[in-house]
Write a protein that holds these residues in place. Structure first.
Motif, PDB file in Angstrom:
ATOM      1  N   LEU A  88       0.830  -1.207   0.000  1.00  0.00           N
ATOM      2  CA  LEU A  88       0.000   0.000   0.000  1.00  0.00           C
ATOM      3  C   LEU A  88       0.867   1.261   0.000  1.00  0.00           C
ATOM      4  O   LEU A  88       0.587   2.224  -0.739  1.00  0.00           O
ATOM      5  CB  LEU A  88      -0.921  -0.014   1.214  1.00  0.00           C
ATOM      6  CG  LEU A  88      -1.871   1.162   1.358  1.00  0.00           C
ATOM      7  CD1 LEU A  88      -2.917   1.151   0.264  1.00  0.00           C
ATOM      8  CD2 LEU A  88      -2.544   1.108   2.716  1.00  0.00           C
ATOM      9  N   LEU A  89       1.900   1.285   0.793  1.00  0.00           N
ATOM     10  CA  LEU A  89       2.803   2.436   0.842  1.00  0.00           C
ATOM     11  C   LEU A  89       3.521   2.636  -0.490  1.00  0.00           C
ATOM     12  O   LEU A  89       3.629   3.765  -0.989  1.00  0.00           O
ATOM     13  CB  LEU A  89       3.812   2.267   1.978  1.00  0.00           C
ATOM     14  CG  LEU A  89       3.245   2.509   3.366  1.00  0.00           C
ATOM     15  CD1 LEU A  89       4.121   1.867   4.435  1.00  0.00           C
ATOM     16  CD2 LEU A  89       3.074   4.004   3.627  1.00  0.00           C
ATOM     17  N   GLU A  90       3.979   1.564  -1.074  1.00  0.00           N
ATOM     18  CA  GLU A  90       4.667   1.661  -2.357  1.00  0.00           C
ATOM     19  C   GLU A  90       3.712   2.171  -3.440  1.00  0.00           C
ATOM     20  O   GLU A  90       4.073   3.024  -4.262  1.00  0.00           O
ATOM     21  CB  GLU A  90       5.270   0.309  -2.749  1.00  0.00           C
ATOM     22  CG  GLU A  90       6.130   0.388  -3.983  1.00  0.00           C
ATOM     23  CD  GLU A  90       6.856  -0.909  -4.291  1.00  0.00           C
ATOM     24  OE1 GLU A  90       7.837  -0.838  -5.034  1.00  0.00           O
ATOM     25  OE2 GLU A  90       6.430  -1.981  -3.811  1.00  0.00           O
ATOM     26  N   TRP A  91       2.476   1.666  -3.444  1.00  0.00           N
ATOM     27  CA  TRP A  91       1.468   2.109  -4.407  1.00  0.00           C
ATOM     28  C   TRP A  91       1.135   3.588  -4.173  1.00  0.00           C
ATOM     29  O   TRP A  91       1.013   4.364  -5.126  1.00  0.00           O
ATOM     30  CB  TRP A  91       0.233   1.227  -4.299  1.00  0.00           C
ATOM     31  CG  TRP A  91      -0.809   1.510  -5.337  1.00  0.00           C
ATOM     32  CD1 TRP A  91      -2.046   2.054  -5.129  1.00  0.00           C
ATOM     33  CD2 TRP A  91      -0.716   1.268  -6.743  1.00  0.00           C
ATOM     34  NE1 TRP A  91      -2.725   2.157  -6.316  1.00  0.00           N
ATOM     35  CE2 TRP A  91      -1.925   1.685  -7.322  1.00  0.00           C
ATOM     36  CE3 TRP A  91       0.280   0.745  -7.572  1.00  0.00           C
ATOM     37  CZ2 TRP A  91      -2.178   1.593  -8.692  1.00  0.00           C
ATOM     38  CZ3 TRP A  91       0.034   0.648  -8.923  1.00  0.00           C
ATOM     39  CH2 TRP A  91      -1.182   1.063  -9.481  1.00  0.00           C
ATOM     40  N   THR A  92       1.001   3.976  -2.920  1.00  0.00           N
ATOM     41  CA  THR A  92       0.715   5.376  -2.589  1.00  0.00           C
ATOM     42  C   THR A  92       1.803   6.285  -3.135  1.00  0.00           C
ATOM     43  O   THR A  92       1.516   7.330  -3.725  1.00  0.00           O
ATOM     44  CB  THR A  92       0.578   5.559  -1.061  1.00  0.00           C
ATOM     45  OG1 THR A  92      -0.513   4.763  -0.599  1.00  0.00           O
ATOM     46  CG2 THR A  92       0.351   7.013  -0.685  1.00  0.00           C
ATOM     47  N   GLU A  93       3.043   5.902  -2.948  1.00  0.00           N
ATOM     48  CA  GLU A  93       4.148   6.711  -3.455  1.00  0.00           C
ATOM     49  C   GLU A  93       4.126   6.796  -4.975  1.00  0.00           C
ATOM     50  O   GLU A  93       4.303   7.882  -5.548  1.00  0.00           O
ATOM     51  CB  GLU A  93       5.486   6.164  -2.957  1.00  0.00           C
ATOM     52  CG  GLU A  93       5.681   6.388  -1.476  1.00  0.00           C
ATOM     53  CD  GLU A  93       7.036   5.934  -0.947  1.00  0.00           C
ATOM     54  OE1 GLU A  93       7.878   5.444  -1.734  1.00  0.00           O
ATOM     55  OE2 GLU A  93       7.266   6.092   0.261  1.00  0.00           O
ATOM     56  N   ALA A  94       3.890   5.670  -5.639  1.00  0.00           N
ATOM     57  CA  ALA A  94       3.870   5.662  -7.110  1.00  0.00           C
ATOM     58  C   ALA A  94       2.744   6.534  -7.653  1.00  0.00           C
ATOM     59  O   ALA A  94       2.950   7.331  -8.573  1.00  0.00           O
ATOM     60  CB  ALA A  94       3.745   4.231  -7.624  1.00  0.00           C
ATOM     61  N   VAL A  95       1.552   6.402  -7.090  1.00  0.00           N
ATOM     62  CA  VAL A  95       0.407   7.175  -7.568  1.00  0.00           C
ATOM     63  C   VAL A  95       0.580   8.661  -7.247  1.00  0.00           C
ATOM     64  O   VAL A  95       0.281   9.527  -8.075  1.00  0.00           O
ATOM     65  CB  VAL A  95      -0.911   6.605  -6.999  1.00  0.00           C
ATOM     66  CG1 VAL A  95      -2.097   7.494  -7.345  1.00  0.00           C
ATOM     67  CG2 VAL A  95      -1.149   5.184  -7.524  1.00  0.00           C
ATOM     68  N   THR A  96       1.082   8.968  -6.069  1.00  0.00           N
ATOM     69  CA  THR A  96       1.296  10.364  -5.678  1.00  0.00           C
ATOM     70  C   THR A  96       2.364  11.022  -6.545  1.00  0.00           C
ATOM     71  O   THR A  96       2.244  12.193  -6.900  1.00  0.00           O
ATOM     72  CB  THR A  96       1.660  10.445  -4.184  1.00  0.00           C
ATOM     73  OG1 THR A  96       0.557   9.928  -3.433  1.00  0.00           O
ATOM     74  CG2 THR A  96       1.941  11.866  -3.740  1.00  0.00           C
ATOM     75  N   ASN A  97       3.382  10.268  -6.927  1.00  0.00           N
ATOM     76  CA  ASN A  97       4.481  10.801  -7.739  1.00  0.00           C
ATOM     77  C   ASN A  97       4.303  10.518  -9.226  1.00  0.00           C
ATOM     78  O   ASN A  97       5.279  10.498  -9.977  1.00  0.00           O
ATOM     79  CB  ASN A  97       5.812  10.211  -7.258  1.00  0.00           C
ATOM     80  CG  ASN A  97       6.196  10.719  -5.893  1.00  0.00           C
ATOM     81  OD1 ASN A  97       6.038  11.895  -5.596  1.00  0.00           O
ATOM     82  ND2 ASN A  97       6.696   9.824  -5.054  1.00  0.00           N
ATOM     83  N   VAL A  98       3.090  10.317  -9.668  1.00  0.00           N
ATOM     84  CA  VAL A  98       2.808   9.908 -11.045  1.00  0.00           C
ATOM     85  C   VAL A  98       3.456  10.826 -12.083  1.00  0.00           C
ATOM     86  O   VAL A  98       3.936  10.351 -13.112  1.00  0.00           O
ATOM     87  CB  VAL A  98       1.283   9.760 -11.276  1.00  0.00           C
ATOM     88  CG1 VAL A  98       0.577  11.097 -11.214  1.00  0.00           C
ATOM     89  CG2 VAL A  98       0.988   9.046 -12.580  1.00  0.00           C
ATOM     90  N   ALA A  99       3.518  12.108 -11.840  1.00  0.00           N
ATOM     91  CA  ALA A  99       4.100  13.034 -12.822  1.00  0.00           C
ATOM     92  C   ALA A  99       5.606  12.821 -12.983  1.00  0.00           C
ATOM     93  O   ALA A  99       6.153  13.046 -14.055  1.00  0.00           O
ATOM     94  CB  ALA A  99       3.825  14.482 -12.425  1.00  0.00           C
ATOM     95  N   GLN A 100       6.275  12.394 -11.916  1.00  0.00           N
ATOM     96  CA  GLN A 100       7.723  12.207 -11.976  1.00  0.00           C
ATOM     97  C   GLN A 100       8.117  10.828 -12.506  1.00  0.00           C
ATOM     98  O   GLN A 100       9.094  10.689 -13.214  1.00  0.00           O
ATOM     99  CB  GLN A 100       8.360  12.383 -10.580  1.00  0.00           C
ATOM    100  CG  GLN A 100       8.351  13.796 -10.061  1.00  0.00           C
ATOM    101  CD  GLN A 100       7.036  14.143  -9.371  1.00  0.00           C
ATOM    102  OE1 GLN A 100       6.278  13.271  -8.985  1.00  0.00           O
ATOM    103  NE2 GLN A 100       6.758  15.429  -9.240  1.00  0.00           N
ATOM    104  N   THR A 101       7.374   9.814 -12.108  1.00  0.00           N
ATOM    105  CA  THR A 101       7.823   8.446 -12.380  1.00  0.00           C
ATOM    106  C   THR A 101       6.825   7.591 -13.144  1.00  0.00           C
ATOM    107  O   THR A 101       7.120   6.432 -13.435  1.00  0.00           O
ATOM    108  CB  THR A 101       8.125   7.727 -11.054  1.00  0.00           C
ATOM    109  OG1 THR A 101       6.922   7.670 -10.278  1.00  0.00           O
ATOM    110  CG2 THR A 101       9.212   8.430 -10.257  1.00  0.00           C
ATOM    111  N   GLY A 102       5.644   8.119 -13.440  1.00  0.00           N
ATOM    112  CA  GLY A 102       4.612   7.240 -13.951  1.00  0.00           C
ATOM    113  C   GLY A 102       4.219   6.290 -12.834  1.00  0.00           C
ATOM    114  O   GLY A 102       4.554   6.510 -11.667  1.00  0.00           O
ATOM    115  N   VAL A 103       3.517   5.240 -13.163  1.00  0.00           N
ATOM    116  CA  VAL A 103       3.200   4.217 -12.168  1.00  0.00           C
ATOM    117  C   VAL A 103       3.804   2.912 -12.677  1.00  0.00           C
ATOM    118  O   VAL A 103       3.220   2.240 -13.526  1.00  0.00           O
ATOM    119  CB  VAL A 103       1.681   4.094 -11.913  1.00  0.00           C
ATOM    120  CG1 VAL A 103       1.396   3.045 -10.856  1.00  0.00           C
ATOM    121  CG2 VAL A 103       1.107   5.446 -11.476  1.00  0.00           C
ATOM    122  N   PRO A 104       4.989   2.571 -12.177  1.00  0.00           N
ATOM    123  CA  PRO A 104       5.704   1.387 -12.666  1.00  0.00           C
ATOM    124  C   PRO A 104       4.950   0.083 -12.415  1.00  0.00           C
ATOM    125  O   PRO A 104       4.055  -0.001 -11.571  1.00  0.00           O
ATOM    126  CB  PRO A 104       7.012   1.418 -11.873  1.00  0.00           C
ATOM    127  CG  PRO A 104       7.155   2.826 -11.389  1.00  0.00           C
ATOM    128  CD  PRO A 104       5.752   3.317 -11.179  1.00  0.00           C
TER     129      PRO A 104
END
Length: 153
Positions: A88-104
């Motif tokens: 959940l934490l990893e998903w939260t980080e990916a979704v929150t940072n979508v502009a920088q990293t996309g969602v891997p």
């Protein structure tokens, strides 16, 4: 830092719309602990002091431990969080940072090991909702209450 203005008063209809989404999140069947976790982590990432303060207090009020709350910002370094919480934490980080990293693919694969498709959609909606709150509070410089200043012993 001075508040810019009260966004809820400036546009009550906007506030009501976001609040309605918030009410859905709180009643959609996600575990409260998971909601606390994603709200706190997204708010930390976004630098939203107002929301971090609120979500720490809410998590504490709901009985989550000080250690659990305090280590959210360093979750990768702590064995405290179980596999579902870590996904959940990893998903939260990916979704929150979508502009920088996309969602891997890796965070998606991990969250799918622990949550159903429906739960992942609800979780992602919750992450989007807290990101909206963060953007409103940061943009308009919402001020959290100061309960007490630090006192050296």
């Amino acid at each position: 830092m001075q508040p810019r203005f009260d966004f809820a008063k400036a546009s009550p209809e906007s506030y009501k719309a976001v609040f309605a989404l918030e009410q859905y999140i709180c009643s959609c069947g996600l575990e409260p602990q998971h909601i606390h976790l994603l709200k706190l982590r997204a708010s930390q990432i976004n630098g939203c002091a107002y929301c971090v303060d609120m979500h720490v207090k809410e998590a504490r009020h709901d009985g989550l431990s000080e250690q659990w709350i305090n280590l959210v910002c360093a979750w990768r370094e702590s064995p405290l969080y179980d596999a579902r919480e870590r996904a959940l934490l990893e998903w939260t980080e990916a979704v929150t940072n979508v502009a920088q990293t996309g969602v891997p693919d890796a965070p998606f694969a991990e969250i799918r090991k622990h949550f159903s498709e429906e739960e992942v959609v609800k979780i992602t909606t919750a992450i989007g909702t807290i990101n909206v709150w963060n953007r409103l509070c940061v943009s308009f410089r919402s001020q959290h209450p100061i309960d007490e200043r630090a006192q050296a012993a």
